[in-house]
Write a protein that holds these residues in place. Structure first.
Motif, PDB file in Angstrom:
ATOM      1  N   PRO A  63     -56.373  75.008  22.484  1.00  0.00           N
ATOM      2  CA  PRO A  63     -54.997  75.495  22.511  1.00  0.00           C
ATOM      3  C   PRO A  63     -54.395  75.348  23.891  1.00  0.00           C
ATOM      4  CG  PRO A  63     -56.553  77.315  22.404  1.00  0.00           C
ATOM      5  CD  PRO A  63     -57.335  76.068  22.177  1.00  0.00           C
ATOM      6  N   ARG A  64     -53.133  75.167  23.949  1.00  0.00           N
ATOM      7  CA  ARG A  64     -52.471  74.898  25.215  1.00  0.00           C
ATOM      8  C   ARG A  64     -52.605  76.044  26.203  1.00  0.00           C
ATOM      9  NH1 ARG A  64     -46.789  71.841  23.820  1.00  0.00           N
ATOM     10  NH2 ARG A  64     -47.665  70.086  22.697  1.00  0.00           N
ATOM     11  N   GLU A  65     -52.796  77.268  25.694  1.00  0.00           N
ATOM     12  CA  GLU A  65     -52.906  78.389  26.616  1.00  0.00           C
ATOM     13  C   GLU A  65     -54.235  78.356  27.362  1.00  0.00           C
ATOM     14  OE1 GLU A  65     -54.398  81.746  23.451  1.00  0.00           O
ATOM     15  OE2 GLU A  65     -53.246  82.297  25.193  1.00  0.00           O
ATOM     16  N   TYR A  66     -55.241  77.682  26.834  1.00  0.00           N
ATOM     17  CA  TYR A  66     -56.533  77.568  27.501  1.00  0.00           C
ATOM     18  C   TYR A  66     -56.512  76.338  28.384  1.00  0.00           C
ATOM     19  CZ  TYR A  66     -57.781  80.711  23.719  1.00  0.00           C
ATOM     20  OH  TYR A  66     -57.821  81.749  22.832  1.00  0.00           O
ATOM     21  N   GLY A  67     -56.246  76.553  29.681  1.00  0.00           N
ATOM     22  CA  GLY A  67     -56.197  75.440  30.593  1.00  0.00           C
ATOM     23  C   GLY A  67     -54.966  74.580  30.442  1.00  0.00           C
ATOM     24  N   ARG A  68     -53.937  75.096  29.770  1.00  0.00           N
ATOM     25  CA  ARG A  68     -52.723  74.299  29.610  1.00  0.00           C
ATOM     26  C   ARG A  68     -52.033  74.210  30.946  1.00  0.00           C
ATOM     27  NH1 ARG A  68     -48.646  77.349  25.723  1.00  0.00           N
ATOM     28  NH2 ARG A  68     -47.637  75.331  25.886  1.00  0.00           N
ATOM     29  N   ARG A  69     -51.152  73.237  31.073  1.00  0.00           N
ATOM     30  CA  ARG A  69     -50.444  73.022  32.318  1.00  0.00           C
ATOM     31  C   ARG A  69     -49.608  74.244  32.666  1.00  0.00           C
ATOM     32  NH1 ARG A  69     -50.209  68.079  29.707  1.00  0.00           N
ATOM     33  NH2 ARG A  69     -48.200  68.571  28.778  1.00  0.00           N
ATOM     34  N   GLY A  70     -49.466  74.493  33.960  1.00  0.00           N
ATOM     35  CA  GLY A  70     -48.806  75.701  34.421  1.00  0.00           C
ATOM     36  C   GLY A  70     -47.356  75.815  33.993  1.00  0.00           C
ATOM     37  N   ASP A  71     -46.705  74.678  33.702  1.00  0.00           N
ATOM     38  CA  ASP A  71     -45.298  74.729  33.316  1.00  0.00           C
ATOM     39  C   ASP A  71     -45.122  74.888  31.811  1.00  0.00           C
ATOM     40  OD1 ASP A  71     -46.344  72.276  32.706  1.00  0.00           O
ATOM     41  OD2 ASP A  71     -44.544  71.135  33.234  1.00  0.00           O
ATOM     42  N   GLU A  72     -46.210  75.155  31.083  1.00  0.00           N
ATOM     43  CA  GLU A  72     -46.131  75.330  29.640  1.00  0.00           C
ATOM     44  C   GLU A  72     -46.774  76.662  29.243  1.00  0.00           C
ATOM     45  OE1 GLU A  72     -47.746  72.068  27.526  1.00  0.00           O
ATOM     46  OE2 GLU A  72     -46.446  70.573  28.467  1.00  0.00           O
ATOM     47  N   PRO A  73     -46.152  77.769  29.593  1.00  0.00           N
ATOM     48  CA  PRO A  73     -46.739  79.061  29.234  1.00  0.00           C
ATOM     49  C   PRO A  73     -46.564  79.366  27.759  1.00  0.00           C
ATOM     50  CG  PRO A  73     -44.611  79.379  30.267  1.00  0.00           C
ATOM     51  CD  PRO A  73     -44.888  77.899  30.326  1.00  0.00           C
ATOM     52  N   GLU A 131     -51.529  73.757  11.235  1.00  0.00           N
ATOM     53  CA  GLU A 131     -52.119  72.711  12.085  1.00  0.00           C
ATOM     54  C   GLU A 131     -52.952  73.311  13.209  1.00  0.00           C
ATOM     55  OE1 GLU A 131     -50.529  69.266  15.187  1.00  0.00           O
ATOM     56  OE2 GLU A 131     -49.166  70.149  13.716  1.00  0.00           O
ATOM     57  N   ASN A 132     -52.434  74.352  13.856  1.00  0.00           N
ATOM     58  CA  ASN A 132     -53.154  74.943  14.986  1.00  0.00           C
ATOM     59  C   ASN A 132     -54.379  75.725  14.539  1.00  0.00           C
ATOM     60  OD1 ASN A 132     -51.525  73.927  17.034  1.00  0.00           O
ATOM     61  ND2 ASN A 132     -50.115  75.651  16.966  1.00  0.00           N
ATOM     62  N   PHE A 133     -54.328  76.357  13.380  1.00  0.00           N
ATOM     63  CA  PHE A 133     -55.511  77.050  12.879  1.00  0.00           C
ATOM     64  C   PHE A 133     -56.645  76.063  12.633  1.00  0.00           C
ATOM     65  CE2 PHE A 133     -53.357  81.123  11.669  1.00  0.00           C
ATOM     66  CZ  PHE A 133     -54.329  81.963  12.174  1.00  0.00           C
ATOM     67  N   ARG A 134     -56.313  74.853  12.240  1.00  0.00           N
ATOM     68  CA  ARG A 134     -57.349  73.863  11.928  1.00  0.00           C
ATOM     69  C   ARG A 134     -57.948  73.228  13.184  1.00  0.00           C
ATOM     70  NH1 ARG A 134     -54.547  70.668   6.765  1.00  0.00           N
ATOM     71  NH2 ARG A 134     -55.058  72.262   5.186  1.00  0.00           N
ATOM     72  N   LYS A 135     -57.168  73.132  14.254  1.00  0.00           N
ATOM     73  CA  LYS A 135     -57.671  72.404  15.429  1.00  0.00           C
ATOM     74  C   LYS A 135     -58.071  73.293  16.596  1.00  0.00           C
ATOM     75  CE  LYS A 135     -53.291  71.443  17.809  1.00  0.00           C
ATOM     76  NZ  LYS A 135     -52.357  70.373  18.255  1.00  0.00           N
ATOM     77  N   ARG A 183     -60.029  76.238  18.503  1.00  0.00           N
ATOM     78  CA  ARG A 183     -61.260  77.014  18.441  1.00  0.00           C
ATOM     79  C   ARG A 183     -61.204  78.114  19.491  1.00  0.00           C
ATOM     80  NH1 ARG A 183     -61.166  73.882  14.925  1.00  0.00           N
ATOM     81  NH2 ARG A 183     -62.832  72.578  14.072  1.00  0.00           N
ATOM     82  N   GLY A 184     -61.760  79.273  19.168  1.00  0.00           N
ATOM     83  CA  GLY A 184     -61.888  80.339  20.147  1.00  0.00           C
ATOM     84  C   GLY A 184     -60.662  81.198  20.346  1.00  0.00           C
ATOM     85  N   ALA A 185     -59.644  81.052  19.525  1.00  0.00           N
ATOM     86  CA  ALA A 185     -58.436  81.873  19.651  1.00  0.00           C
ATOM     87  C   ALA A 185     -58.302  82.745  18.409  1.00  0.00           C
ATOM     88  CB  ALA A 185     -57.208  80.989  19.808  1.00  0.00           C
ATOM     89  N   ASP A 186     -57.860  83.983  18.608  1.00  0.00           N
ATOM     90  CA  ASP A 186     -57.670  84.856  17.455  1.00  0.00           C
ATOM     91  C   ASP A 186     -56.344  84.517  16.773  1.00  0.00           C
ATOM     92  OD1 ASP A 186     -55.498  86.270  18.703  1.00  0.00           O
ATOM     93  OD2 ASP A 186     -56.960  87.439  19.818  1.00  0.00           O
ATOM     94  N   PRO A 187     -56.108  85.016  15.536  1.00  0.00           N
ATOM     95  CA  PRO A 187     -54.895  84.648  14.787  1.00  0.00           C
ATOM     96  C   PRO A 187     -53.600  84.948  15.519  1.00  0.00           C
ATOM     97  CG  PRO A 187     -56.489  85.664  13.324  1.00  0.00           C
ATOM     98  CD  PRO A 187     -57.044  85.792  14.695  1.00  0.00           C
ATOM     99  N   VAL A 188     -53.537  86.056  16.260  1.00  0.00           N
ATOM    100  CA  VAL A 188     -52.310  86.379  16.986  1.00  0.00           C
ATOM    101  C   VAL A 188     -52.022  85.324  18.042  1.00  0.00           C
ATOM    102  CG1 VAL A 188     -51.207  88.051  18.524  1.00  0.00           C
ATOM    103  CG2 VAL A 188     -52.496  88.844  16.537  1.00  0.00           C
ATOM    104  N   GLU A 189     -53.053  84.883  18.749  1.00  0.00           N
ATOM    105  CA  GLU A 189     -52.864  83.846  19.769  1.00  0.00           C
ATOM    106  C   GLU A 189     -52.417  82.534  19.133  1.00  0.00           C
ATOM    107  OE1 GLU A 189     -56.072  85.048  23.225  1.00  0.00           O
ATOM    108  OE2 GLU A 189     -56.802  84.051  21.425  1.00  0.00           O
ATOM    109  N   ARG A 201     -58.206  81.469  10.041  1.00  0.00           N
ATOM    110  CA  ARG A 201     -58.506  80.040   9.943  1.00  0.00           C
ATOM    111  C   ARG A 201     -59.068  79.666   8.579  1.00  0.00           C
ATOM    112  NH1 ARG A 201     -62.858  76.566  11.167  1.00  0.00           N
ATOM    113  NH2 ARG A 201     -62.136  74.523  11.887  1.00  0.00           N
ATOM    114  N   GLN A 202     -59.816  80.562   7.951  1.00  0.00           N
ATOM    115  CA  GLN A 202     -60.426  80.250   6.664  1.00  0.00           C
ATOM    116  C   GLN A 202     -59.387  79.996   5.574  1.00  0.00           C
ATOM    117  OE1 GLN A 202     -63.661  79.685   6.396  1.00  0.00           O
ATOM    118  NE2 GLN A 202     -63.781  80.109   8.599  1.00  0.00           N
TER     119      GLN A 202
END
Length: 328
Positions: free
Chosen positions: A17-27, A230-234, A236-242, A310-311
């Motif tokens: 997910p973009r929040e994990y190590g995503r670029r600083g200009d994309e919060p 799409e994001n639920f399928r790709k 990993r490691g993020a909860d549904p709210v994230e 995700r299920q």
């Protein structure tokens, strides 16, 4: 030989997910942080709107209450205000004048008028200096016809909501489908309720705006649901709210562009469309903001409350297709 202390670099994974190590200009915008206050506000305001609808009632237009409709043709272009003033001076009550494609052809709508020989009186009233008018057609709509039209209109809205529930269920997932329909029902109640609260006229043009808003809001909900799936399928490691927050952030730019485009057209109708499009534009303006809000906080919040995970989007392998150990 001295061993190297350098650590092997961690391979990047574009599927993270973009929040994990995503670029600083994309919060990531934490939309769901406010899901509980938004749900309480929506529930309270929807109840207020329902109370206004059932107690105060709608200011129904002639399409629903019955009245007189007439088509007028002028030899020269004419202003709506001129015709309205002429009708009021002749004793006609609450006339509404709309253009029919050009400034020489008009349609006049009025409540039921007292007196006989309505067509003759109307023909005399609409004559203007140096501009001859001819009455093309005069129709009288009874209150019974108006009531039948009102009931059919309510049925049309209900049928649209049911069919959209079926579509989103087949296309995505049942939790998202119920959330989308609740969102559409919320948009309808709030938009109609605001008309009831302020006593604004509610006619077929406003009903058309409500149906258009249902389609607009559903389109916005489908875009969000597609990104969530799409994001639920790709991811990993993020909860549904994230995952939901990431999905809403990724669709925010598209939402802003869509709202801005529709808003420009709606404002043009509001200020330049004349009396015939004014209340249609008002209903669209109210529903535009309500629909955008509900796509973010109503449909997705309900799906999360029902345990969206995700299920729900992963294709389950049937037992007969699972691999088993082969015993020699």
């Amino acid at each position: 030989m001295q061993k190297s202390t350098a650590q092997n670099p961690v391979p990047s994974n574009d599927n993270q997910p973009r929040e994990y190590g995503r670029r600083g200009d994309e919060p990531v915008i934490r939309f769901m942080r406010f899901k509980t206050p938004a749900a309480i506000f929506s529930l309270v305001f929807s109840l207020v709107c329902l109370a206004a609808i059932f107690t105060k009632g709608l200011n129904l237009g002639l399409d629903f209450t019955g009245g007189v409709s007439a088509e007028i043709n002028y030899t020269q272009p004419v202003e709506q205000k001129q015709v309205m003033n002429a009708l009021e001076e002749a004793g006609f009550k609450e006339p509404v004048v709309q253009f029919l494609g050009n400034q020489r052809d008009l349609i006049i709508r009025m409540p039921a008028q007292e007196g006989e020989d309505l067509a003759s009186r109307l023909n005399t009233a609409v004559q203007l200096p140096n501009n001859t008018a001819s009455v093309q057609k005069v129709d009288a709509v009874g209150s019974q016809v108006g009531n039948e039209l009102y009931i059919r209109s309510v049925g049309a809205v209900a049928l649209a909501l049911i069919l959209m529930l079926v579509y989103v269920t087949i296309r995505f997932e049942f939790k998202l489908a119920v959330g989308a329909v609740i969102s559409l029902l919320h948009d309808t109640i709030v938009t109609v309720g605001i008309f009831a609260i302020f006593g604004w006229p509610f006619d077929l043009t406003v009903l058309a705006a409500v149906l258009a808003l249902i389609g607009y809001s559903l389109n916005d909900s489908i875009v969000v649901a597609d990104r969530i799936r799409e994001n639920f399928r790709k991811i990993r490691g993020a909860d549904p709210v994230e995952v939901v927050d990431i999905s809403l952030t990724e669709t925010l730019r598209r939402t802003i562009m869509t709202v801005t485009t529709v808003l420009l057209v709606d404002l043009a109708m509001l200020f330049l469309g004349g009396d015939g499009l004014f209340w249609f534009a008002v209903a669209m303006l109210v529903g535009l903001f309500v629909g955008t809000y509900s796509s973010i906080y109503i449909g997705t919040s309900y799906a999360l409350w029902r345990g969206l995970n995700r299920q729900d989007f992963v294709v389950q392998v049937k037992p007969e297709f699972e691999e088993t150990d082969i015993v020699p």
